[in-house]
Write an enzyme that holds these catalytic residues in place. Sequence first.
Site, PDB file in Angstrom:
ATOM      1  N   ASP A 176      16.570  35.217  46.092  1.00  0.00           N
ATOM      2  CA  ASP A 176      17.298  33.836  46.333  1.00  0.00           C
ATOM      3  C   ASP A 176      17.852  33.579  45.079  1.00  0.00           C
ATOM      4  OD1 ASP A 176      18.133  31.306  46.957  1.00  0.00           O
ATOM      5  OD2 ASP A 176      17.017  31.437  48.974  1.00  0.00           O
TER       6      ASP A 176
ATOM      7  N   SER B 205      22.023  28.933  51.043  1.00  0.00           N
ATOM      8  CA  SER B 205      21.401  30.247  51.337  1.00  0.00           C
ATOM      9  C   SER B 205      21.522  30.080  52.837  1.00  0.00           C
ATOM     10  CB  SER B 205      19.829  29.874  50.953  1.00  0.00           C
ATOM     11  OG  SER B 205      19.497  29.906  49.635  1.00  0.00           O
TER      12      SER B 205
ATOM     13  N   ASP C 117      12.280  28.604  56.262  1.00  0.00           N
ATOM     14  CA  ASP C 117      13.248  28.482  55.249  1.00  0.00           C
ATOM     15  C   ASP C 117      14.547  29.107  55.536  1.00  0.00           C
ATOM     16  OD1 ASP C 117      14.336  27.063  53.060  1.00  0.00           O
ATOM     17  OD2 ASP C 117      13.348  28.288  51.491  1.00  0.00           O
TER      18      ASP C 117
ATOM     19  N   THR D 181      16.800  31.643  54.480  1.00  0.00           N
ATOM     20  CA  THR D 181      16.694  32.868  54.559  1.00  0.00           C
ATOM     21  C   THR D 181      16.244  33.706  55.472  1.00  0.00           C
ATOM     22  OG1 THR D 181      17.204  32.730  51.920  1.00  0.00           O
ATOM     23  CG2 THR D 181      16.865  34.973  52.710  1.00  0.00           C
TER      24      THR D 181
ATOM     25  N   ARG E 276      19.672  23.678  58.880  1.00  0.00           N
ATOM     26  CA  ARG E 276      18.515  24.358  58.113  1.00  0.00           C
ATOM     27  C   ARG E 276      17.246  23.550  58.079  1.00  0.00           C
ATOM     28  NH1 ARG E 276      19.901  25.862  52.035  1.00  0.00           N
ATOM     29  NH2 ARG E 276      17.628  26.150  52.090  1.00  0.00           N
TER      30      ARG E 276
ATOM     31  N   GLU F 257      12.160  38.735  51.127  1.00  0.00           N
ATOM     32  CA  GLU F 257      12.719  37.593  50.349  1.00  0.00           C
ATOM     33  C   GLU F 257      12.096  37.260  49.084  1.00  0.00           C
ATOM     34  OE1 GLU F 257      13.204  33.560  51.504  1.00  0.00           O
ATOM     35  OE2 GLU F 257      14.849  33.230  50.270  1.00  0.00           O
TER      36      GLU F 257
ATOM     37  N   ASP G 206      15.113  31.060  43.189  1.00  0.00           N
ATOM     38  CA  ASP G 206      15.970  29.993  43.481  1.00  0.00           C
ATOM     39  C   ASP G 206      15.341  28.609  43.172  1.00  0.00           C
ATOM     40  OD1 ASP G 206      18.305  28.486  44.916  1.00  0.00           O
ATOM     41  OD2 ASP G 206      16.431  27.949  45.861  1.00  0.00           O
ATOM     42  N   LYS G 207      14.045  28.542  43.766  1.00  0.00           N
ATOM     43  CA  LYS G 207      13.462  27.296  43.614  1.00  0.00           C
ATOM     44  C   LYS G 207      13.240  26.963  42.120  1.00  0.00           C
ATOM     45  CE  LYS G 207      11.910  27.753  48.512  1.00  0.00           C
ATOM     46  NZ  LYS G 207      13.033  27.070  49.242  1.00  0.00           N
TER      47      LYS G 207
ATOM     48  N   HIS H  83      16.235  25.959  40.325  1.00  0.00           N
ATOM     49  CA  HIS H  83      16.623  24.383  40.508  1.00  0.00           C
ATOM     50  C   HIS H  83      15.599  23.671  39.629  1.00  0.00           C
ATOM     51  CE1 HIS H  83      19.257  24.667  44.020  1.00  0.00           C
ATOM     52  NE2 HIS H  83      18.455  25.443  44.588  1.00  0.00           N
TER      53      HIS H  83
ATOM     54  N   ASP I 220      21.734  35.786  47.256  1.00  0.00           N
ATOM     55  CA  ASP I 220      22.560  35.208  48.188  1.00  0.00           C
ATOM     56  C   ASP I 220      23.531  34.339  47.491  1.00  0.00           C
ATOM     57  OD1 ASP I 220      20.534  33.588  47.505  1.00  0.00           O
ATOM     58  OD2 ASP I 220      19.862  32.654  49.116  1.00  0.00           O
ATOM     59  N   HIS I 221      23.554  33.796  46.339  1.00  0.00           N
ATOM     60  CA  HIS I 221      24.368  33.172  45.638  1.00  0.00           C
ATOM     61  C   HIS I 221      23.811  33.172  44.065  1.00  0.00           C
ATOM     62  CE1 HIS I 221      21.321  30.034  45.308  1.00  0.00           C
ATOM     63  NE2 HIS I 221      21.240  30.018  46.616  1.00  0.00           N
TER      64      HIS I 221
ATOM     65  N   HIS J  79      23.361  25.472  42.391  1.00  0.00           N
ATOM     66  CA  HIS J  79      23.711  26.838  42.781  1.00  0.00           C
ATOM     67  C   HIS J  79      24.971  26.940  41.790  1.00  0.00           C
ATOM     68  CE1 HIS J  79      21.643  26.905  46.786  1.00  0.00           C
ATOM     69  NE2 HIS J  79      20.922  26.835  45.792  1.00  0.00           N
TER      70      HIS J  79
HETATM   71 MG    MG Z   1      15.664  31.503  50.506  1.00  0.00          MG
HETATM   72 ZN    ZN Z   2      18.623  26.697  45.824  1.00  0.00          ZN
END
Ligand code: MG
Ligand code: ZN
Length: 464
Positions: free
Chosen positions: A56, A105, A162, A164, A175, A326, A331-332, A335, A373-374, A427
Amino acid sequence: MFNSKQLTVLLGGLGAIVVLAAGAQFAVGGQPDKTRDTRSALHGGKPKNVIFFLGDGMGDQEVTAARYYQYGAAGHLNLDRLPFTGFQTTWSVKPDGKPDYDPDSASTGTMWATGTKTLDERISQGPSSAIDVPGKNLPTVLERAQKQGKKVGNVTTAELTDATPAVLDSHISLRGCQGPTDADTLCKTETKAAGGLGSIAEQTVDHRVDVALGGGRNRFAQTITGGKDAGKTVEQSAARQGITEVNDAAGLAAAKRSDRPLLGLFAPVNMTTEWNGPVATRGDGTPAQRCKTDNRPANEPSLPAMTKKAIDLLQGDRDGFFLQVEGASIDKQDHAANACAQIGETIAFDNAIRVAQEYARSHPDTLIVVTADHAHTSQIVGEDTSGTGNPTGYSNNLTTADDQTLRITYGTAGGATPPAVPPSQQHTGSVVPAFASGPGAAAVLGTTDHTDLFEVLGGGHGRR
Ligand code: MG
Ligand code: ZN
């Protein structure tokens, strides 16, 4: 964005060159001749097993930072050894149908899980005129695999509810509707009480995923308010449906094939990151340092351990399996502007890929696909400390395996007067890398779109 027919034409021309190049490369490494495997990857042989790795927010910057920190400039990650690479566009759509270049995501997951572009926040539902108007439920690659008699698995370091993991086994408009109580508030027309499929936790259980492992136990402790299991928690509903639940590393280690379906919930919310270090600071950034690498408590299994166990429990059946793994907290922690935690999650994800590569070595009918995913915010920048050379965002300085300073900056949130503590970074909209090996792996070559992955992973109507 070529279709299968164009791909075949393209590969007809490229095949000989790529086979020769790959053969030469393997020969130098002293590996056995891989010509036959490479031909299978080029000509779209049918994989029995599919292992899909989703990092992610793991764009090229995140991959590169992890490689340099852990192995040095000349080093290699396990994913660097996957022979076929390409790029993926990740844009989602807005309610008016126009493109959204900076997706989340949920929309991107829906794209590779169902082959359809949709709105941000959507979980395997199509687009609609407004975010609070549910879209059409779309069949997912995991549901297709189940129909084909394959065993299916879903592994994450985030909450199992979550976005994903959710896109594989759930269909809901937002989501945030992760547990029954969440859905009662946010997705009123889609709850079981309203005659819908219910929250993501309920749908995960009702789908009888053979192996589902991650965090998010709190969502499964929420009480269902409609349907057959009204008044039960989702965990109690799982037990009624014959699903085995485990809650720590020892429980996972002891699980057997006869325990399937197996639900592993190892943390109340997200699982703990493998590594930790200081959050990035403004100006010069944090002092150069090595990361703390023993942050995860021993009662939570690592991502490589979950991956190994999932493969052990899923493999061996005639029809094969589909497994998603995953690495969610890349990602987290991006952030959070925490380079050590972000890189530690990337390395754990890469070590989980090695587990799959080891399995595929003795099971060459296994397709491995790795992507993100991004893209995300972290950037490798110069270590100029002269004042105007410093980034305007937040920086971490890390001492790499080469004993050099790697400066990583986070500069996509903070506003005109950035606060001392970095707010959640955004993102970004770049293409993301894709890596693959095994039958059909060449489908990731070139620049394709997330929606094209649906067929690659076995979701199409055609070849598989
Ligand atoms: Mg995810
Ligand atoms: Zn994110």
